[in-house]
Design a protein around this motif. Structure first.
Motif, PDB file in Angstrom:
ATOM      1  N   PHE A 214       0.835  -1.199   0.000  1.00 56.19           N
ATOM      2  CA  PHE A 214       0.000   0.000   0.000  1.00 56.19           C
ATOM      3  C   PHE A 214       0.874   1.255   0.000  1.00 56.19           C
ATOM      4  O   PHE A 214       1.753   1.408   0.852  1.00 56.19           O
ATOM      5  CB  PHE A 214      -0.903   0.031   1.237  1.00 56.19           C
ATOM      6  N   SER A 215       0.604   2.145  -0.943  1.00 54.71           N
ATOM      7  CA  SER A 215       1.304   3.435  -0.984  1.00 54.71           C
ATOM      8  C   SER A 215       0.336   4.594  -0.797  1.00 54.71           C
ATOM      9  O   SER A 215       0.697   5.752  -1.010  1.00 54.71           O
ATOM     10  CB  SER A 215       2.038   3.593  -2.324  1.00 54.71           C
ATOM     11  N   ALA A 237       0.574  -6.958   5.026  1.00 60.19           N
ATOM     12  CA  ALA A 237       0.687  -5.711   4.268  1.00 60.19           C
ATOM     13  C   ALA A 237       2.008  -5.018   4.575  1.00 60.19           C
ATOM     14  O   ALA A 237       2.517  -5.085   5.700  1.00 60.19           O
ATOM     15  CB  ALA A 237      -0.478  -4.772   4.578  1.00 60.19           C
ATOM     16  N   VAL A 238       2.535  -4.342   3.555  1.00 61.61           N
ATOM     17  CA  VAL A 238       3.643  -3.406   3.718  1.00 61.61           C
ATOM     18  C   VAL A 238       3.126  -2.033   3.301  1.00 61.61           C
ATOM     19  O   VAL A 238       2.550  -1.889   2.216  1.00 61.61           O
ATOM     20  CB  VAL A 238       4.864  -3.803   2.863  1.00 61.61           C
ATOM     21  N   ALA A 239       3.306  -1.053   4.155  1.00 55.03           N
ATOM     22  CA  ALA A 239       2.838   0.306   3.898  1.00 55.03           C
ATOM     23  C   ALA A 239       4.028   1.248   3.853  1.00 55.03           C
ATOM     24  O   ALA A 239       4.976   1.110   4.641  1.00 55.03           O
ATOM     25  CB  ALA A 239       1.858   0.746   4.984  1.00 55.03           C
ATOM     26  N   HIS A 241       4.200   4.424   4.542  1.00 59.05           N
ATOM     27  CA  HIS A 241       4.171   5.560   5.466  1.00 59.05           C
ATOM     28  C   HIS A 241       3.400   5.141   6.707  1.00 59.05           C
ATOM     29  O   HIS A 241       2.524   4.266   6.643  1.00 59.05           O
ATOM     30  CB  HIS A 241       3.516   6.789   4.821  1.00 59.05           C
ATOM     31  N   ALA A 242       3.722   5.769   7.813  1.00 52.36           N
ATOM     32  CA  ALA A 242       3.060   5.420   9.069  1.00 52.36           C
ATOM     33  C   ALA A 242       1.554   5.642   8.999  1.00 52.36           C
ATOM     34  O   ALA A 242       0.771   4.856   9.554  1.00 52.36           O
ATOM     35  CB  ALA A 242       3.659   6.233  10.217  1.00 52.36           C
ATOM     36  N   ARG A 243       1.107   6.720   8.319  1.00 52.81           N
ATOM     37  CA  ARG A 243      -0.333   6.973   8.215  1.00 52.81           C
ATOM     38  C   ARG A 243      -1.025   5.877   7.406  1.00 52.81           C
ATOM     39  O   ARG A 243      -2.163   5.486   7.705  1.00 52.81           O
ATOM     40  CB  ARG A 243      -0.578   8.350   7.591  1.00 52.81           C
ATOM     41  N   ILE A 244      -0.351   5.388   6.377  1.00 52.88           N
ATOM     42  CA  ILE A 244      -0.919   4.308   5.562  1.00 52.88           C
ATOM     43  C   ILE A 244      -0.958   3.013   6.372  1.00 52.88           C
ATOM     44  O   ILE A 244      -1.931   2.249   6.319  1.00 52.88           O
ATOM     45  CB  ILE A 244      -0.106   4.126   4.277  1.00 52.88           C
ATOM     46  N   ALA A 245       0.100   2.761   7.130  1.00 54.42           N
ATOM     47  CA  ALA A 245       0.137   1.571   7.975  1.00 54.42           C
ATOM     48  C   ALA A 245      -1.005   1.583   8.979  1.00 54.42           C
ATOM     49  O   ALA A 245      -1.655   0.552   9.223  1.00 54.42           O
ATOM     50  CB  ALA A 245       1.480   1.482   8.698  1.00 54.42           C
ATOM     51  N   GLU A 246      -1.281   2.730   9.564  1.00 56.37           N
ATOM     52  CA  GLU A 246      -2.373   2.827  10.533  1.00 56.37           C
ATOM     53  C   GLU A 246      -3.719   2.565   9.857  1.00 56.37           C
ATOM     54  O   GLU A 246      -4.597   1.920  10.436  1.00 56.37           O
ATOM     55  CB  GLU A 246      -2.375   4.204  11.185  1.00 56.37           C
ATOM     56  N   ALA A 247      -3.883   3.039   8.616  1.00 57.25           N
ATOM     57  CA  ALA A 247      -5.124   2.775   7.883  1.00 57.25           C
ATOM     58  C   ALA A 247      -5.294   1.282   7.642  1.00 57.25           C
ATOM     59  O   ALA A 247      -6.409   0.741   7.757  1.00 57.25           O
ATOM     60  CB  ALA A 247      -5.125   3.533   6.560  1.00 57.25           C
ATOM     61  N   ALA A 248      -4.199   0.583   7.318  1.00 54.86           N
ATOM     62  CA  ALA A 248      -4.276  -0.863   7.106  1.00 54.86           C
ATOM     63  C   ALA A 248      -4.627  -1.585   8.397  1.00 54.86           C
ATOM     64  O   ALA A 248      -5.432  -2.534   8.395  1.00 54.86           O
ATOM     65  CB  ALA A 248      -2.954  -1.372   6.541  1.00 54.86           C
ATOM     66  N   ARG A 249      -4.042  -1.161   9.492  1.00 54.86           N
ATOM     67  CA  ARG A 249      -4.363  -1.795  10.788  1.00 54.86           C
ATOM     68  C   ARG A 249      -5.832  -1.545  11.151  1.00 54.86           C
ATOM     69  O   ARG A 249      -6.531  -2.457  11.605  1.00 54.86           O
ATOM     70  CB  ARG A 249      -3.437  -1.260  11.877  1.00 54.86           C
TER      71      ARG A 249
END
Length: 274
Positions: A214-215, A237-239, A241-249
Motif C-alpha cells: 500500500f502506498s 501488508a507493507v505500507a 508511510h506510518a499513516r498508511i500503515a495505521e489505515a491498514a491496521r
C-alpha cells in the motif's frame, strides 16, 4: 518459497514496481486500487497557471498531480512564461519553486521540463518522503506574505472537503509562517473498474499469505469498499508511510510492516516477512 506481492498503485504507476519486484525474485502482480482521471472542469487549473508568477512555490502532492497540472497548461501560460524567460534569462520562466515530497514526484517534474535546481524535495537518503520531510528542507526559507499553491487530487465526484493529513499539515505550517495558501484540484482519484476476476484475486490474497503493498491510505479504503465483509485478519501488508500503515491496521490487516517508499527498502521489508 517465492513470496507473492499485490501492488495496489494505479495501473500505470504499478508497472515499474511489478517489474522491479519480479527482477528481485518476487512474484508480483498489479491489482490497482485506484484509478486516476482528469478533472471534469479544467478552468481552475487554467486560472492557477495564470497566477504562477505570483507564487513563491507550488507543492505537488504526487507525480499524478504534476502530470495532470502540466497537461492542462494553457497556451496563454506558455506565452507568459516565454516572456518572463526572455526578460530574466531563467529557464523555468517563473520564480516559483516546485515542491515535491518524494522521488516519484521529482521525476515527474523533471519529465515536465522543470530544472532540478528549481525543485525542493527531501534528499534521496531521507528517512521518509512526506510533507514533514519536505518542510525540513524548505520551511526555514518561507517568509510572511509569500503565496503558495498546493496541487492535489480529488476523491471521486464528491466536492473537495478534505486535503489529506500530510497536505493539511504542510498548509498549516505555511500559514503559521505568515504565508498564504491556495489549492487547486488537477485530477480525480476513483474506484478502479473491478470485475469478478479482480475480486477473486483479492479474496484469495486475503488468506493465502500474499503481501499487499500500500502506498496510499485511499487504496486501503477502496479495498474495503470493493470487497465488503472480507476478513483481513490473516492478511499481510507493507505500507510506505506510518499513516498508511495505521489505515491498514484500522482496516483489519493482521500483520502490517512499514517501509521507506523505495524499491530496495520495500523488497527488504517483504522478504523480512517470510
Amino acid at each position: 518459497m517465492i513470496m507473492r506481492v499485490i501492488v495496489t498503485r494505479p495501473a500505470r504507476d504499478a508497472a515499474p514496481w511489478v517489474d522491479g519486484m519480479v527482477a528481485a525474485g518476487l512474484d508480483a502482480l498489479a491489482l490497482p486500487l485506484m484509478a486516476v482521471e482528469p478533472v471534469a472542469n479544467p478552468e481552475p487549473v487554467h486560472q492557477a497557471w495564470g497566477r504562477m508568477d505570483g507564487y513563491a512555490g507550488v507543492m505537488f502532492v504526487s507525480g499524478n498531480a504534476v502530470e495532470h497540472f502540466y497537461a492542462l497548461k494553457p497556451a496563454s501560460a506558455l506565452l507568459s512564461i516565454a516572456r518572463v524567460a526572455i526578460k530574466t534569462g531563467a529557464n523555468s520562466g517563473s520564480s516559483a519553486r516546485s515542491l515535491a515530497t518524494g522521488p516519484g514526484t521529482v521525476a515527474a517534474l523533471m519529465r515536465a521540463g522543470v530544472p532540478p535546481a528549481s525543485i525542493d524535495a527531501p534528499a534521496s537518503q531521507a528517512g521518509q518522503f512526506d510533507s514533514e520531510a519536505l518542510w525540513e528542507v524548505m520551511g526555514a526559507r518561507v517568509k510572511a506574505g509569500q503565496h503558495f499553491l498546493i496541487v492535489r487530487g480529488q476523491d471521486g465526484t464528491a466536492p473537495q472537503t478534505s486535503t489529506g493529513a500530510g497536505r493539511d499539515w504542510f498548509a498549516n505550517r505555511l500559514q503559521e509562517a505568515g504565508a498564504q495558501v491556495d489549492w487547486v484540484t488537477a485530477y480525480r482519484r476513483c474506484l478502479p473498474p473491478w470485475g469478478d476476476a479482480e475480486r477473486r484475486v483479492a479474496a484469495d490474497a486475503a488468506v493465502d499469505g500474499a503481501v499487499w503493498l500500500f502506498s496510499s491510505s485511499q487504496a486501503v479504503a477502496n479495498l474495503l469498499t470493493l470487497l465488503p465483509g472480507q476478513s483481513w485478519a490473516h492478511a499481510l501488508a507493507v505500507a510506505t508511510h506510518a499513516r498508511i500503515a495505521e489505515a491498514a491496521r484500522q482496516g483489519g490487516f493482521g500483520v502490517v510492516c512499514e517501509s521507506r517508499p523505495t524499491l530496495p527498502d520495500v523488497v527488504a521489508s517483504i522478504e523480512s516477512m517470510q
